[in-house]
Design a protein around this motif. Structure first.
Motif, mmCIF file in Angstrom:
data_model
loop_
_atom_site.group_PDB
_atom_site.id
_atom_site.type_symbol
_atom_site.label_atom_id
_atom_site.label_comp_id
_atom_site.label_asym_id
_atom_site.label_seq_id
_atom_site.Cartn_x
_atom_site.Cartn_y
_atom_site.Cartn_z
ATOM 1 N N VAL A 65 40.538 48.712 56.936
ATOM 2 C CA VAL A 65 41.453 47.605 56.655
ATOM 3 C C VAL A 65 40.890 46.796 55.489
ATOM 4 O O VAL A 65 39.701 46.470 55.474
ATOM 5 N N PRO A 66 41.705 46.471 54.491
ATOM 6 C CA PRO A 66 41.205 45.718 53.337
ATOM 7 C C PRO A 66 40.696 44.324 53.719
ATOM 8 O O PRO A 66 41.300 43.633 54.539
ATOM 9 N N LEU A 67 39.588 43.938 53.095
ATOM 10 C CA LEU A 67 39.045 42.588 53.227
ATOM 11 C C LEU A 67 39.216 41.881 51.896
ATOM 12 O O LEU A 67 38.712 42.337 50.865
ATOM 13 N N ILE A 68 39.924 40.765 51.931
ATOM 14 C CA ILE A 68 40.198 39.963 50.746
ATOM 15 C C ILE A 68 39.480 38.624 50.903
ATOM 16 O O ILE A 68 39.442 38.064 51.998
ATOM 17 N N VAL A 69 38.911 38.107 49.831
ATOM 18 C CA VAL A 69 38.230 36.808 49.869
ATOM 19 C C VAL A 69 39.099 35.760 49.195
ATOM 20 O O VAL A 69 39.611 35.981 48.090
ATOM 21 N N ASN A 70 39.273 34.637 49.842
ATOM 22 C CA ASN A 70 40.050 33.546 49.281
ATOM 23 C C ASN A 70 39.268 32.828 48.175
ATOM 24 O O ASN A 70 38.130 32.386 48.401
ATOM 25 N N ASP A 71 39.841 32.737 47.006
ATOM 26 C CA ASP A 71 39.333 31.933 45.878
ATOM 27 C C ASP A 71 38.063 32.452 45.199
ATOM 28 O O ASP A 71 37.990 32.490 43.975
ATOM 29 N N VAL A 73 35.576 34.648 43.696
ATOM 30 C CA VAL A 73 35.330 35.956 43.101
ATOM 31 C C VAL A 73 33.873 36.367 43.290
ATOM 32 O O VAL A 73 33.566 37.535 43.529
ATOM 33 N N ASP A 74 32.954 35.387 43.214
ATOM 34 C CA ASP A 74 31.540 35.711 43.361
ATOM 35 C C ASP A 74 31.215 36.234 44.754
ATOM 36 O O ASP A 74 30.451 37.204 44.910
ATOM 37 N N ILE A 75 31.812 35.629 45.776
ATOM 38 C CA ILE A 75 31.566 36.097 47.136
ATOM 39 C C ILE A 75 32.207 37.458 47.347
ATOM 40 O O ILE A 75 31.622 38.347 47.989
ATOM 41 N N ALA A 76 33.398 37.656 46.799
ATOM 42 C CA ALA A 76 34.051 38.967 46.910
ATOM 43 C C ALA A 76 33.164 40.063 46.333
ATOM 44 O O ALA A 76 33.005 41.132 46.924
ATOM 45 N N ALA A 77 32.560 39.791 45.182
ATOM 46 C CA ALA A 77 31.674 40.775 44.562
ATOM 47 C C ALA A 77 30.413 40.971 45.394
ATOM 48 O O ALA A 77 29.948 42.105 45.580
ATOM 49 N N ALA A 78 29.861 39.884 45.925
ATOM 50 C CA ALA A 78 28.598 39.953 46.652
ATOM 51 C C ALA A 78 28.702 40.741 47.946
ATOM 52 O O ALA A 78 27.733 41.381 48.365
ATOM 53 N N ILE A 79 29.868 40.697 48.602
ATOM 54 C CA ILE A 79 30.003 41.400 49.882
ATOM 55 C C ILE A 79 30.768 42.710 49.731
ATOM 56 O O ILE A 79 31.057 43.378 50.719
ATOM 57 N N ASP A 80 31.084 43.077 48.485
ATOM 58 C CA ASP A 80 31.828 44.310 48.214
ATOM 59 C C ASP A 80 33.177 44.298 48.925
ATOM 60 O O ASP A 80 33.583 45.291 49.539
ATOM 61 N N ALA A 81 33.854 43.171 48.844
ATOM 62 C CA ALA A 81 35.191 43.071 49.423
ATOM 63 C C ALA A 81 36.173 43.917 48.617
ATOM 64 O O ALA A 81 35.884 44.334 47.491
ATOM 65 N N ASP A 82 37.335 44.142 49.188
ATOM 66 C CA ASP A 82 38.345 44.949 48.498
ATOM 67 C C ASP A 82 39.079 44.159 47.430
ATOM 68 O O ASP A 82 39.724 44.754 46.562
ATOM 69 N N GLY A 83 38.978 42.834 47.507
ATOM 70 C CA GLY A 83 39.663 42.054 46.500
ATOM 71 C C GLY A 83 39.545 40.570 46.743
ATOM 72 O O GLY A 83 38.743 40.106 47.557
ATOM 73 N N VAL A 84 40.368 39.818 46.024
ATOM 74 C CA VAL A 84 40.316 38.357 46.070
ATOM 75 C C VAL A 84 41.736 37.825 46.013
ATOM 76 O O VAL A 84 42.632 38.467 45.447
ATOM 77 N N HIS A 85 41.935 36.654 46.628
ATOM 78 C CA HIS A 85 43.234 35.986 46.548
ATOM 79 C C HIS A 85 43.037 34.673 45.810
ATOM 80 O O HIS A 85 42.228 33.841 46.212
ATOM 81 N N LEU A 86 43.786 34.491 44.741
ATOM 82 C CA LEU A 86 43.604 33.363 43.844
ATOM 83 C C LEU A 86 44.761 32.381 43.914
ATOM 84 O O LEU A 86 45.924 32.787 44.005
#
Length: 212
Positions: A65-71, A73-86
């Motif tokens: 299941v995709p994991l998206i990080v809110n706002d 971008v640095d945390i999304a990159a650090a945890i290897d998330a599938d993306g970001v929501h801006l």
């Protein structure tokens, strides 16, 4: 899993989860068939979100299941998330794309047709449109709160991207959002505050599937 297939999209928020922690809520939502998870956790610091994100990354990866990080971008990159929501005041979509790579899923919050068209032009993969109904889960300017399914319909007619309706949505009103043109619905309390988050996720998914 592509945004066009999402029916239920959980946005995490421990302050809306009663006596359960976010990991427990996400585990239950995954058991209930949630299609995407967004790490939000407003009001917490970056270190907490990073640590929590690492735990959620393991859970969501195991469930495919995709994991998206809110706002963030640095945390999304650090945890290897599938993306970001801006949001409209966050980093530009193209900057996030440069940081996260071409395969990242990038969503954008919009409440008007103009914002939606701009997000499409900038390369968003999906839109979060709202607040569809009045909500107190975040500070939303009056003109962006309670925009209703009619705005979903207008935006869906204007752009060709998957739309996730957000804001005050639950089992009782999700069908109207889907019938107006949204692909799926994003919720916080409808899952996090439910007596049985897994069952609530399952029922919400059924409502969306029937409305499609």
């Amino acid at each position: 899993m592509e945004p066009s297939t999402w029916r239920t999209y959980l946005v995490t928020q421990a302050s809306r989860s009663g006596d359960r922690d976010t990991v427990a809520v996400v585990r239950a939502a995954l058991a209930g068939g949630v299609d995407a998870v967004q790490l939000r956790e407003k009001g917490t610091d970056a270190r907490h979100r990073y640590r929590l994100g690492r735990e959620l990354r393991e859970l969501t990866a195991d469930a495919d299941v995709p994991l998206i990080v809110n706002d963030r971008v640095d945390i999304a990159a650090a945890i290897d998330a599938d993306g970001v929501h801006l949001g409209q005041s966050d980093l530009p979509i193209d900057v996030a794309r440069d940081q996260l790579g071409s395969e990242a899923i990038i969503g954008c919050s919009t409440s008007t047709t103009a914002e939606a068209k701009r997000a499409v032009a900038e390369g968003a993969d999906y839109l979060g449109v709202g607040a569809v109904y009045a909500t107190d889960s975040k500070d939303v300017p009056e003109e962006e709160s309670g925009i209703g399914p009619e705005r979903i319909r207008a935006i869906a007619s204007a752009v060709d991207l998957p739309i996730v309706g957000i804001g005050g949505i639950g089992e009782g009103n999700a069908a109207a959002v889907i019938q107006a043109g949204a692909t799926g619905v994003a919720v916080i309390s409808a899952i996090t505050a439910a007596a049985d988050p897994a069952a609530a996720t399952r029922r919400l998914g059924e409502v969306v599937a029937d409305a499609r």
